[in-house]
Design a protein around this motif. Structure first.
Motif, PDB file in Angstrom:
ATOM      1  N   UNK A 100     -48.022 -10.421  28.629  1.00 26.00           N
ATOM      2  CA  UNK A 100     -46.875 -10.484  29.488  1.00 26.00           C
ATOM      3  C   UNK A 100     -45.654 -11.623  28.804  1.00 26.00           C
ATOM      4  N   UNK A 101     -46.081 -12.191  27.720  1.00 23.22           N
ATOM      5  CA  UNK A 101     -45.046 -13.202  27.307  1.00 23.22           C
ATOM      6  C   UNK A 101     -44.489 -14.359  28.077  1.00 23.22           C
ATOM      7  N   UNK A 102     -43.333 -14.442  28.348  1.00 20.39           N
ATOM      8  CA  UNK A 102     -42.638 -15.210  29.434  1.00 20.39           C
ATOM      9  C   UNK A 102     -42.085 -14.568  30.509  1.00 20.39           C
ATOM     10  N   UNK A 103     -41.885 -13.283  30.362  1.00 24.39           N
ATOM     11  CA  UNK A 103     -41.216 -12.437  31.284  1.00 24.39           C
ATOM     12  C   UNK A 103     -42.057 -12.541  32.838  1.00 24.39           C
ATOM     13  N   UNK A 110     -46.693 -13.323  41.225  1.00 21.03           N
ATOM     14  CA  UNK A 110     -47.482 -14.295  40.361  1.00 21.03           C
ATOM     15  C   UNK A 110     -46.285 -15.432  39.475  1.00 21.03           C
ATOM     16  N   UNK A 111     -45.001 -14.862  39.672  1.00 20.94           N
ATOM     17  CA  UNK A 111     -43.896 -15.567  38.856  1.00 20.94           C
ATOM     18  C   UNK A 111     -43.666 -17.063  39.466  1.00 20.94           C
ATOM     19  N   UNK A 112     -43.039 -17.952  38.526  1.00 14.27           N
ATOM     20  CA  UNK A 112     -42.684 -19.136  38.843  1.00 14.27           C
ATOM     21  C   UNK A 112     -41.331 -19.306  39.433  1.00 14.27           C
ATOM     22  N   UNK A 113     -40.287 -18.299  39.290  1.00 11.25           N
ATOM     23  CA  UNK A 113     -39.211 -18.306  39.395  1.00 11.25           C
ATOM     24  C   UNK A 113     -38.605 -16.842  40.072  1.00 11.25           C
TER      25      UNK A 113
END
Length: 571
Positions: A100-103, A110-113
């Motif tokens: 997934x890398x940083x994408x 699930x993402x932070x932003x």
């Protein structure tokens, strides 16, 4: 989000010292590698391992032998040779996950932003990692290198060659170079284009676009468009003299009408009341509003559209196709007028489009130029105006000062504007610059490195995309005195009432720098100056609702209803 942003700025400008027992300070003091005096740092400096240097040791090699947390000084800048620089792998930054890398950080659920958090992410990266940050592991993209050091940014800009590479929108590159290669061919324009094709195209159009005589020619026509826009604003006021919830859409219409006048030599009819959904002006407005706003999602989320046509990609292509069709129509009309000797010269000055067609004898070049001006200009100018008007409406003292300047320069509000009058509106221009410093519409500039380069003591390989976050740099005390205070006077000369503040020349570059500086910047400035001069000379703006947060769609601007109260002033 605004509260978080302001808290981050306060944290980043809280001074601490790395030297044991050292005093606290509100602003970082710089010293050369031979200076033995006490070193003071901002919070980001103290928490940034690679900023530790060799002032007391005397050279970079000695600095590397000292643990990062104990090193008391910054690396001597601009003196590290390529072979002595630290490896790229040591550049700090968030660690990517397998596959997934940083994408994943901007994935739903699930993402932070969210995409709209991009501005805040710029502050967080600076806070957590310091003045250089590597954001790798981005699916379908090269690494992004965030640089928060104006001296290093200046070095990158000044050392670039004649054809600098600016990180471009892959979606636009794919559209121009693959999907519609049959149309663009060897004339792809300046947006999303690099190398020799970019240089050749720009060299053919930049003289007429940037020529002052061409810009002056548009003062009266743009003033007429702006007067019609202000009349429409008055018609839209409710019983409380407030503008409607969707006033930002009206600003888009004004911006599009202005750009159509410049790029297509035509009035598009966007300011007409009660436009039918199927009408050409409304279709142009819709295409303009969403063409670039879809780009943020296309670029920052997983780029599935590169491999198969997603619904969002299909909408983007349809918008772009429509723009090309509209540009072709109006440019053919202009060519026909010229053949019939019915050009639209004013006081002997031909229009921009007529200049380009006459000098290049190439309709397609004119179409591509117009397309680039429209694509880049509409959202940029309209979002900047939304931000500027919001700041004026919520800063009555500054608005009053601007009004007094305009009243002095234009005693009779019906006096036609001229370049000479606008040149004397020093505070008006300073206010615009200050808004773009603190609330930069374009959150960052950048370059794709064309050769291995030393930045902040690291060897950065060719091909890395460097990001220079305007939004953060413009609020750093290290580069801007009293950076947290909104102060237009910092942009004025001493004889104009300037405050004499420190202001690093590379801390706020809303139009970029160098050869790839915004091609339409003079028209953008002119349009904004005319609007503010006409509107604020005759009306007072107020805002009496909940404060608005700034978010990123494609540009950085206030989100929410711009329900300004618009009160006529005495003549």
């Amino acid at each position: 989000m605004n509260h978080t942003r302001h808290r981050l700025i306060r944290e980043l400008t809280t001074a601490v010292t790395v030297a044991k027992g050292g005093p606290r300070s509100g602003q970082q003091q710089r010293h050369s590698s031979t200076d033995g005096s006490a070193i003071r740092y901002t919070h980001s400096t103290a928490s940034c391992p690679h900023m530790v240097g060799a002032l007391q040791q005397g050279n970079v090699a000695d600095a590397r032998q000292t643990p990062a947390a104990q090193q008391p000084a910054t690396i001597a800048r601009n003196t590290v040779r390529l072979e002595d620089a630290r490896p790229y792998s040591e550049v700090p930054g968030p660690k990517p996950l397998p596959i997934l890398g940083n994408t994943w950080r901007v994935f739903p659920i699930i993402g932070q932003y969210k995409i709209s958090d991009v501005a805040m992410i710029s502050f967080l990266l600076h806070r957590d990692y310091g003045r250089i940050v590597r954001l790798g592991g981005l699916i379908g993209r090269p690494d992004l290198l965030f640089v928060y050091d104006c001296d290093e940014i200046e070095k990158v800009y000044r050392n670039e060659g004649p054809t600098p590479f600016r990180p471009s929108m892959p979606s636009l590159v794919k559209y121009k170079s693959e999907l519609r290669k049959d149309f663009f061919g060897d004339l792809p324009g300046v947006v999303g284009v690099h190398g020799e094709p970019w240089r050749e195209f720009r060299s053919r159009v930049q003289k007429p676009v940037l020529q002052l005589s061409t810009v002056r020619r548009y003062v009266a026509p743009l003033e007429q468009v702006t007067e019609e826009f202000i009349d429409r604003c008055q018609a839209l006021l409710d019983e409380r003299s407030e503008l409607p919830d969707d006033f930002d859409n009206e600003i888009h219409k004004w911006s599009l009408e202005c750009i159509g006048l410049v790029a297509l030599d035509a009035r598009l009819g966007c300011l007409e009341p009660n436009l039918e959904p199927s009408s050409e002006p409304q279709q142009i407005i819709n295409a303009a509003k969403y063409a670039l706003r879809n780009v943020a999602t296309l670029e920052l989320k997983a780029p599935y559209w590169r491999y198969f046509p997603t619904p969002l990609w299909s909408r983007y292509v349809n918008n772009m196709d429509y723009f090309v069709k509209v540009c072709m129509k109006y440019i053919k009309n202009a060519t026909q007028r010229m053949k019939q000797n019915e050009g639209r010269a004013l006081e002997g000055e031909p229009s921009l489009l007529e200049r380009v067609i006459k000098s290049e004898n190439d309709e397609k070049l004119a179409v591509v130029m117009a397309l680039d001006l429209i694509l880049v200009g509409i959202d940029t100018i309209s979002m900047a105006v939304c931000s500027i008007l919001y700041q004026l409406a919520t800063r009555p003292a500054e608005q009053q000062k601007l009004y007094e300047e305009l009243k002095r320069l234009i005693p009779d509000p019906k006096t036609p504007l001229t370049i000479q009058l606008l040149d004397q509106a020093h505070y008006l221009k300073a206010f615009i610059k200050e808004v773009l410093r603190v609330y930069s519409t374009v959150i960052g500039n950048g370059r794709t490195l064309q050769e291995d380069t030393v930045i902040c003591g690291y060897r950065i390989p060719k091909g890395v995309q460097c990001v220079f976050p305007n939004l953060v740099l413009g609020t750093m005390e290290e580069y801007v005195s009293d950076a947290q205070r909104f102060k237009p006077e910092r942009w004025l000369k001493p004889n104009q009432g300037g405050s004499g503040d420190q202001l690093h020349p590379f801390a706020s570059l809303p139009y970029g720098y160098g050869a790839r500086m915004c091609l339409g910047r003079r028209f953008a400035d002119l349009e904004m100056q005319i609007l503010l001069a006409k509107l604020l000379r005759s009306f007072k703006l107020e805002y009496h609702h909940k404060p608005l947060d700034y978010v990123v769609t494609f540009m950085y601007a206030p989100e929410g209803a711009l329900k300004f109260k618009m009160t006529p002033r005495e003549a």
